[in-house]
Design a protein around this motif. Structure first.
Motif, mmCIF file in Angstrom:
data_model
loop_
_atom_site.group_PDB
_atom_site.id
_atom_site.type_symbol
_atom_site.label_atom_id
_atom_site.label_comp_id
_atom_site.label_asym_id
_atom_site.label_seq_id
_atom_site.Cartn_x
_atom_site.Cartn_y
_atom_site.Cartn_z
ATOM 1 N N ASP A 25 0.862 -1.176 0.000
ATOM 2 C CA ASP A 25 0.000 0.000 0.000
ATOM 3 C C ASP A 25 0.902 1.230 0.000
ATOM 4 O O ASP A 25 1.685 1.424 0.931
ATOM 5 C CB ASP A 25 -0.906 -0.025 1.236
ATOM 6 C CG ASP A 25 -1.779 1.190 1.320
ATOM 7 O OD1 ASP A 25 -2.593 1.407 0.405
ATOM 8 O OD2 ASP A 25 -1.640 1.935 2.311
ATOM 9 N N SER A 26 0.804 2.056 -1.018
ATOM 10 C CA SER A 26 1.729 3.178 -1.174
ATOM 11 C C SER A 26 1.570 4.234 -0.081
ATOM 12 O O SER A 26 2.538 4.901 0.276
ATOM 13 C CB SER A 26 1.580 3.820 -2.555
ATOM 14 O OG SER A 26 0.260 4.321 -2.714
ATOM 15 N N LEU A 27 0.381 4.393 0.483
ATOM 16 C CA LEU A 27 0.174 5.400 1.519
ATOM 17 C C LEU A 27 0.795 4.990 2.847
ATOM 18 O O LEU A 27 1.472 5.778 3.502
ATOM 19 C CB LEU A 27 -1.334 5.659 1.719
ATOM 20 C CG LEU A 27 -1.693 6.627 2.835
ATOM 21 C CD1 LEU A 27 -1.198 8.033 2.517
ATOM 22 C CD2 LEU A 27 -3.195 6.619 3.082
ATOM 23 N N THR A 28 0.589 3.735 3.248
ATOM 24 C CA THR A 28 0.972 3.297 4.589
ATOM 25 C C THR A 28 2.286 2.534 4.642
ATOM 26 O O THR A 28 2.874 2.387 5.718
ATOM 27 C CB THR A 28 -0.124 2.402 5.182
ATOM 28 O OG1 THR A 28 -0.272 1.249 4.343
ATOM 29 C CG2 THR A 28 -1.444 3.152 5.289
ATOM 30 N N GLY A 29 2.727 1.994 3.517
ATOM 31 C CA GLY A 29 3.963 1.228 3.489
ATOM 32 C C GLY A 29 3.831 -0.202 4.005
ATOM 33 O O GLY A 29 4.827 -0.912 4.133
ATOM 34 N N ILE A 30 2.604 -0.637 4.299
ATOM 35 C CA ILE A 30 2.392 -2.028 4.698
ATOM 36 C C ILE A 30 1.766 -2.767 3.514
ATOM 37 O O ILE A 30 1.474 -2.158 2.481
ATOM 38 C CB ILE A 30 1.514 -2.141 5.975
ATOM 39 C CG1 ILE A 30 0.143 -1.509 5.773
ATOM 40 C CG2 ILE A 30 2.237 -1.514 7.168
ATOM 41 C CD1 ILE A 30 -0.799 -1.640 6.969
ATOM 42 N N TYR A 31 1.576 -4.076 3.653
ATOM 43 C CA TYR A 31 0.983 -4.842 2.554
ATOM 44 C C TYR A 31 -0.369 -4.269 2.143
ATOM 45 O O TYR A 31 -1.137 -3.800 2.988
ATOM 46 C CB TYR A 31 0.766 -6.303 2.965
ATOM 47 C CG TYR A 31 2.003 -7.156 2.937
ATOM 48 C CD1 TYR A 31 2.690 -7.386 1.756
ATOM 49 C CD2 TYR A 31 2.470 -7.755 4.093
ATOM 50 C CE1 TYR A 31 3.819 -8.188 1.729
ATOM 51 C CE2 TYR A 31 3.599 -8.556 4.086
ATOM 52 C CZ TYR A 31 4.262 -8.765 2.889
ATOM 53 O OH TYR A 31 5.379 -9.558 2.870
ATOM 54 N N ASN A 32 -0.665 -4.347 0.844
ATOM 55 C CA ASN A 32 -2.020 -4.106 0.390
ATOM 56 C C ASN A 32 -2.785 -5.432 0.505
ATOM 57 O O ASN A 32 -2.227 -6.433 0.979
ATOM 58 C CB ASN A 32 -2.046 -3.540 -1.040
ATOM 59 C CG ASN A 32 -1.430 -4.480 -2.065
ATOM 60 O OD1 ASN A 32 -1.320 -5.685 -1.874
ATOM 61 N ND2 ASN A 32 -1.016 -3.908 -3.187
ATOM 62 N N LYS A 79 -2.327 6.706 7.844
ATOM 63 C CA LYS A 79 -0.870 6.559 8.015
ATOM 64 C C LYS A 79 -0.530 6.434 9.493
ATOM 65 O O LYS A 79 0.299 5.593 9.880
ATOM 66 C CB LYS A 79 -0.162 7.772 7.385
ATOM 67 C CG LYS A 79 1.339 7.766 7.521
ATOM 68 C CD LYS A 79 1.993 7.122 6.336
ATOM 69 C CE LYS A 79 3.493 7.301 6.363
ATOM 70 N NZ LYS A 79 4.175 6.230 7.072
ATOM 71 N N SER A 80 -1.174 7.223 10.325
ATOM 72 C CA SER A 80 -0.944 7.162 11.771
ATOM 73 C C SER A 80 -1.298 5.785 12.321
ATOM 74 O O SER A 80 -0.564 5.221 13.136
ATOM 75 C CB SER A 80 -1.771 8.245 12.467
ATOM 76 O OG SER A 80 -1.701 8.116 13.858
ATOM 77 N N LEU A 81 -2.421 5.232 11.866
ATOM 78 C CA LEU A 81 -2.825 3.905 12.334
ATOM 79 C C LEU A 81 -1.815 2.848 11.903
ATOM 80 O O LEU A 81 -1.401 2.006 12.703
ATOM 81 C CB LEU A 81 -4.223 3.558 11.830
ATOM 82 C CG LEU A 81 -4.752 2.194 12.232
ATOM 83 C CD1 LEU A 81 -4.722 1.989 13.748
ATOM 84 C CD2 LEU A 81 -6.168 2.000 11.699
ATOM 85 N N ALA A 82 -1.386 2.895 10.648
ATOM 86 C CA ALA A 82 -0.394 1.925 10.165
ATOM 87 C C ALA A 82 0.910 2.049 10.951
ATOM 88 O O ALA A 82 1.508 1.033 11.338
ATOM 89 C CB ALA A 82 -0.131 2.118 8.673
ATOM 90 N N ASP A 83 1.340 3.273 11.218
ATOM 91 C CA ASP A 83 2.572 3.486 11.988
ATOM 92 C C ASP A 83 2.437 2.935 13.409
ATOM 93 O O ASP A 83 3.374 2.332 13.934
ATOM 94 C CB ASP A 83 2.950 4.965 12.028
ATOM 95 C CG ASP A 83 3.427 5.492 10.680
ATOM 96 O OD1 ASP A 83 3.748 4.674 9.782
ATOM 97 O OD2 ASP A 83 3.461 6.725 10.516
ATOM 98 N N SER A 84 1.272 3.125 14.018
ATOM 99 C CA SER A 84 1.087 2.602 15.380
ATOM 100 C C SER A 84 1.028 1.076 15.367
ATOM 101 O O SER A 84 1.507 0.433 16.304
ATOM 102 C CB SER A 84 -0.143 3.215 16.055
ATOM 103 O OG SER A 84 -1.331 2.854 15.403
#
Length: 167
Positions: A25-32, A79-84
């Motif tokens: 996922d380009s926004l969060t940097g985690i898997y799509n 993004k904040s949720l993915a980072d947390s």
């Protein structure tokens, strides 16, 4: 020969970039969704006797965040949720964004009882996004299930976690 070698290296580099884009996922940097599903399937196939816990979560009233603050700030909340998630869960956890405001977690070698308290802690931990220099809170809902206790395969495990999310 030098030109062919260079073309081959550039082609290989581009292929790697496209593979990363296809799974991330380009926004969060985690898997799509695609990358998560494929990685989860492989992980569970390699370890069929191991316990796994899958969690699905979404941001409560996400549409409200987008409508009031704008989509750029909704993106900040995502993004904040993915980072947390990256900071909170162990490094071996699979993390993904299914799309919209729905995220997914797969924890390997854990039971429902092992992670119940940890998942509840994550749900209750403060989450914020920044808007015009001020932090605004947002909240999440989470549902989870265990393989093989409640499901016999990955897709059934995800359906069980999805049902728990909406319960």
């Amino acid at each position: 020969l030098v030109t062919l070698t260079r073309m081959w290296l550039v082609s290989k580099e581009n292929k790697n970039k496209f593979q990363i884009l296809a799974y991330t996922d380009s926004l969060t940097g985690i898997y799509n969704r695609y990358g998560f599903d494929e990685s989860a399937e492989k992980m569970m196939d390699k370890n069929p006797k191991m316990h796994f816990v899958a969690g699905l979560l979404d941001i409560d009233d996400f549409k409200f965040i987008n409508n009031i603050y704008g989509h750029a700030y909704g993106d900040k909340a995502l993004k904040s949720l993915a980072d947390s998630m990256k900071a909170f869960f162990p490094s071996g956890a699979l993390l993904g964004r299914n799309g919209g405001d729905e995220f997914v977690i797969l924890l390997k070698d854990y039971s429902y009882d092992d992670v119940k308290e940890k998942l509840q802690q994550f749900t209750m931990a403060p989450k914020t996004f920044s808007y015009k220099g001020k932090e605004y809170p947002f909240y999440i809902s989470l549902g989870y299930s265990e393989y093989p206790t409640f499901a016999s395969n990955r897709s059934q495990l995800m359906r069980c976690a999805d049902a728990a999310l909406y319960e």
